[in-house]
Design an enzyme around this catalytic site. Structure first.
Site, PDB file in Angstrom:
ATOM      1  N   TYR B  11       0.630  25.488 170.330  1.00  0.00           N
ATOM      2  CA  TYR B  11       1.464  25.378 171.537  1.00  0.00           C
ATOM      3  C   TYR B  11       2.952  25.532 171.217  1.00  0.00           C
ATOM      4  O   TYR B  11       3.663  26.314 171.873  1.00  0.00           O
ATOM      5  CB  TYR B  11       1.192  24.013 172.195  1.00  0.00           C
ATOM      6  N   VAL B  34      -7.788  25.536 163.743  1.00  0.00           N
ATOM      7  CA  VAL B  34      -8.575  24.361 164.117  1.00  0.00           C
ATOM      8  C   VAL B  34      -8.223  23.901 165.541  1.00  0.00           C
ATOM      9  O   VAL B  34      -9.054  23.338 166.244  1.00  0.00           O
ATOM     10  CB  VAL B  34      -8.405  23.237 163.062  1.00  0.00           C
ATOM     11  N   ARG B 100      -2.503  16.669 166.595  1.00  0.00           N
ATOM     12  CA  ARG B 100      -1.367  16.069 167.302  1.00  0.00           C
ATOM     13  C   ARG B 100      -1.744  15.243 168.517  1.00  0.00           C
ATOM     14  O   ARG B 100      -0.863  14.836 169.285  1.00  0.00           O
ATOM     15  CB  ARG B 100      -0.390  17.155 167.727  1.00  0.00           C
ATOM     16  N   ASN B 118      -6.603  14.832 157.521  1.00  0.00           N
ATOM     17  CA  ASN B 118      -6.021  16.152 157.752  1.00  0.00           C
ATOM     18  C   ASN B 118      -4.490  16.104 157.668  1.00  0.00           C
ATOM     19  O   ASN B 118      -3.867  16.893 156.962  1.00  0.00           O
ATOM     20  CB  ASN B 118      -6.451  16.644 159.136  1.00  0.00           C
ATOM     21  N   THR B 144       7.059  12.138 165.382  1.00  0.00           N
ATOM     22  CA  THR B 144       6.969  11.807 166.797  1.00  0.00           C
ATOM     23  C   THR B 144       7.741  10.525 167.107  1.00  0.00           C
ATOM     24  O   THR B 144       7.776   9.598 166.282  1.00  0.00           O
ATOM     25  CB  THR B 144       5.499  11.647 167.255  1.00  0.00           C
ATOM     26  N   SER B 179      -1.206   4.619 168.074  1.00  0.00           N
ATOM     27  CA  SER B 179      -2.568   5.147 167.948  1.00  0.00           C
ATOM     28  C   SER B 179      -2.773   5.487 166.480  1.00  0.00           C
ATOM     29  O   SER B 179      -1.813   5.509 165.697  1.00  0.00           O
ATOM     30  CB  SER B 179      -2.750   6.412 168.789  1.00  0.00           C
ATOM     31  N   TYR B 181      -3.475   8.380 165.371  1.00  0.00           N
ATOM     32  CA  TYR B 181      -2.683   9.597 165.176  1.00  0.00           C
ATOM     33  C   TYR B 181      -1.223   9.232 164.872  1.00  0.00           C
ATOM     34  O   TYR B 181      -0.638   9.741 163.910  1.00  0.00           O
ATOM     35  CB  TYR B 181      -2.741  10.491 166.415  1.00  0.00           C
ATOM     36  N   HIS B 182      -0.653   8.354 165.697  1.00  0.00           N
ATOM     37  CA  HIS B 182       0.742   7.965 165.451  1.00  0.00           C
ATOM     38  C   HIS B 182       0.888   7.302 164.079  1.00  0.00           C
ATOM     39  O   HIS B 182       1.879   7.495 163.385  1.00  0.00           O
ATOM     40  CB  HIS B 182       1.242   7.031 166.558  1.00  0.00           C
ATOM     41  N   LYS B 185       1.355   9.826 161.395  1.00  0.00           N
ATOM     42  CA  LYS B 185       2.724  10.356 161.321  1.00  0.00           C
ATOM     43  C   LYS B 185       3.642   9.389 160.565  1.00  0.00           C
ATOM     44  O   LYS B 185       4.565   9.827 159.861  1.00  0.00           O
ATOM     45  CB  LYS B 185       3.262  10.584 162.738  1.00  0.00           C
ATOM     46  N   VAL B 211       6.686  16.837 174.952  1.00  0.00           N
ATOM     47  CA  VAL B 211       7.179  18.166 175.330  1.00  0.00           C
ATOM     48  C   VAL B 211       6.518  18.619 176.632  1.00  0.00           C
ATOM     49  O   VAL B 211       5.345  18.349 176.869  1.00  0.00           O
ATOM     50  CB  VAL B 211       6.868  19.188 174.212  1.00  0.00           C
ATOM     51  N   VAL B 254      -1.657   8.280 186.945  1.00  0.00           N
ATOM     52  CA  VAL B 254      -0.741   7.408 186.208  1.00  0.00           C
ATOM     53  C   VAL B 254      -1.591   6.322 185.550  1.00  0.00           C
ATOM     54  O   VAL B 254      -2.388   5.672 186.223  1.00  0.00           O
ATOM     55  CB  VAL B 254       0.284   6.795 187.183  1.00  0.00           C
ATOM     56  N   ARG B 326      -5.459   3.303 177.358  1.00  0.00           N
ATOM     57  CA  ARG B 326      -4.768   2.986 176.113  1.00  0.00           C
ATOM     58  C   ARG B 326      -4.456   1.494 176.053  1.00  0.00           C
ATOM     59  O   ARG B 326      -4.380   0.838 177.091  1.00  0.00           O
ATOM     60  CB  ARG B 326      -3.450   3.761 176.015  1.00  0.00           C
ATOM     61  N   GLU B 328      -1.402  -0.454 175.462  1.00  0.00           N
ATOM     62  CA  GLU B 328       0.042  -0.231 175.335  1.00  0.00           C
ATOM     63  C   GLU B 328       0.773  -1.120 176.332  1.00  0.00           C
ATOM     64  O   GLU B 328       0.191  -1.570 177.306  1.00  0.00           O
ATOM     65  CB  GLU B 328       0.382   1.248 175.594  1.00  0.00           C
TER      66      GLU B 328
END
Lengths: 389, 389
Positions: B11, B34, B100, B118, B144, B179, B181-182, B185, B211, B254, B326, B328
């Site tokens: 992207y 991937v 991501r 990964n 991020t 998360s 993922y976060h 990072k 983004v 939302v 989530r 959060e």
């Protein structure tokens, strides 16, 4: 309590399992024997010969009447971890099962990737298995004081209250890990903290200092129960290595100026600390951090202590400042808080000449076994730079 | 400058590669496709049809006269990374090549382990390859804003000066990733910072906000150059998803109260920021952190903006508060500093109704392609908890 000890065949995992069994817990051990494999890989071995796991579990049964089940497998295998938790149904898990050598992680790319993959994925599998089988299981995880690095402010236990531009928060203490192994421990802390915040797991991170010593109450009784003792450049911790060097007449190898200051503790206190953490679980959702050491020393200070003790025993000891193979500060501020385990009742075994002398006596019994070529540092933090010895 | 764009089929990676080529750099792309595989796995696809990489590289050659070499392979393959760097000899590497999606990392254990393995191993291989081939290569790494979480103090750019018990230090800003993922990072940041401190590498960590947008100057000219546009629950970012929901008459979803506040930026500004980072390299040994976003919005605020813009265009729009999948904070303090890229010359493309309207027009052209069932959230942060829709 039912306690599963991960890495139960290792330097600290083995005596911890016996100690927890001794004080009345129902203990099982898990291991994949990769620690013994590192010896084969590197051509080194424990100074003291150690029995195979099953043999020493039989001895412990003979001595104590207690039979500890052994789960043989790899934490990187998520199905195996889940299966083990389903079978044993622990109340607490003590997690020593990581690649624990900073220089091993710095040998080259493959060893770095292995270390981070092994440690991070193993612990991640464990977190998922706990969440899936029983989120109430208390994870007691071995971290390291090396996660913090050497900041110019006092090191608190896991968290720091920050006042910034008129607002306040208590946040994870910033980390400056000193090797890719230490980085893997920081990654673990980040993941475990996330699992506690998000899934309500309960965990205690024991940020351990450098451990020294051989004997514990449970292993002292029978030579077949003794734990491994490493002195090589990769797995030998500094005080253990200095004591051995004094015995075999090798100069004590201080890396650089020796002003590097760290927290230290006796192997007996590791057992005590884990026992206290297990007996006093973290709350649901709590990621609790203890700084697990009893005293601070500089590397040169330790060398001088060993020299003095060994000279009392008639040894002649030389201290050599060798070119530092690591990238690290050699002179720095260091003051790390370590009150939480004392508050739970830890009675420190302090280091003195007498204790060094007892370590020297223990080493003397095996000095014929020493592979002297494995002691001097060859693994450098800067790839490509040859070591100047 | 010679610039290698990792994840150059994605992207942001794709339009960034074209933009850097357009402004005069010699660009190569690397990808393992991937990202296209995740679509097959999940039964979703980019709203706008995208050409195969080789085909669109041919179009770019046709349009610009420039031929971008493509390196096809996986960063997890350390030998491939090393070989690529040796062949292309980049001055800078722009690293978009990570999994991501936060929800993708939270699907289950396997997706979590995949994401961390990964991302962390890929970046670790890259650091070793840079150290080995040319430590002067400037690594521009996509991080991020989600690494910081939502602390109750202002979020600085990467570091914070802490005064504590009468002493001071500037340390990495504490992280509370939201998360797994976060977390990956944060692990990357720890490893890259270590490599800069220890090996003297130079790196810029772009802690990017969320983004939005589709078109860029380079892709707007030819439909065959357009980049992918995701709106599904896993890979669709919030504003893109809201715009699409407005167009197809799906209520804007939302999550919870919508008080969650984040930093946002236009896809055109991503390109500008990367261009600025590449043009102004970090110093040797410097781990430089930029907070890469232009404006803060709450999720509900964005929904209201999209509703207003879409209603001007004649759409009837409903806002639904769905059960938050989530874990959060939904109401929190949030103020993140983001001045360093502005200081380098970033000219923000600010969000307003006009911009939302242009996104809506772009989406309208492809609305027949929408797979509506992929939009609503099914992936929960708490394993085992079903989603209430």
């Amino acid at each position: 309590m039912r306690v599963l000890v991960l890495g139960g065949d290792g330097y600290l995992g083995w005596p911890t399992a016996l100690h927890l069994s001794d004080v009345g817990h129902e203990v099982a051990v898990l291991d994949n024997f990769v620690r013994r494999q590192y010896d084969h890989e590197m051509g080194v071995q424990s100074l003291v010969p150690i029995e195979p796991l099953q043999a020493r579990l039989d001895v412990w049964h003979e001595v104590s009447g207690k039979r500890l089940p052994a789960f043989i497998g790899d934490l990187v295998d998520g199905e195996f971890v889940l299966e083990t938790l389903r079978k044993f149904r622990p109340d607490a898990i003590v997690h020593f099962a990581e690649q624990r050598s900073a220089p091993y992680s710095m040998i080259d790319r493959k060893h770095a990737v292995y270390t981070q993959h092994n440690n991070v994925v193993g612990t991640l599998n464990l977190l998922f298995a706990i969440a899936e089988t029983d989120p109430d299981i208390h994870l007691v995880k071995l971290g390291t004081m090396g996660e913090y690095g050497q900041p110019n402010i006092d090191i608190e236990e896991g968290y720091i209250e920050i006042e910034h531009k008129g607002r306040r928060d208590t946040l994870p203490f910033p980390k400056l890990p000193g090797s890719l192994y230490h980085c893997s421990k920081v990654h673990d802390s980040t993941n475990i903290h996330f699992a506690c915040r998000t899934w309500g797991l309960r965990a205690t991170d024991l940020n351990q200092g450098v451990v020294y010593g051989i004997e514990t109450d449970e292993t002292a009784g029978d030579e077949r129960l003794i734990t491994r003792f490493d002195y090589d450049e990769l797995f030998g911790t500094v005080l253990n290595r200095f004591c051995l060097q004094a015995v075999i007449g090798h100069p004590l190898t201080v890396y650089g100026s020796g002003g590097q200051t760290r927290g230290f503790l006796n192997i007996r206190d590791t057992l005590q600390c884990v026992e206290l953490a297990v007996a006093n679980p973290a709350e649901a959702g709590e990621f609790r951090v203890f700084n697990q050491f009893t005293e601070q020393f500089s590397v040169l200070g330790l060398a001088e202590l060993v020299k003095a003790a060994a000279e009392h025993l008639g040894y002649s000891v030389q201290i050599d400042h060798v070119d530092n193979p690591r990238v690290e500060k050699e002179e720095h501020y260091y003051n790390a808080i370590h009150t939480k385990l004392l508050d739970l009742g830890l009675k420190p075994t302090l280091l003195g000449e007498e204790l060094v002398e007892s370590m020297i006596h223990a080493i003397e019994r095996y000095k014929g076994q020493v592979i002297e070529s494995s002691i001097d540092p060859r693994t450098r933090w800067n790839p490509g730079e040859p070591v100047q010895l």
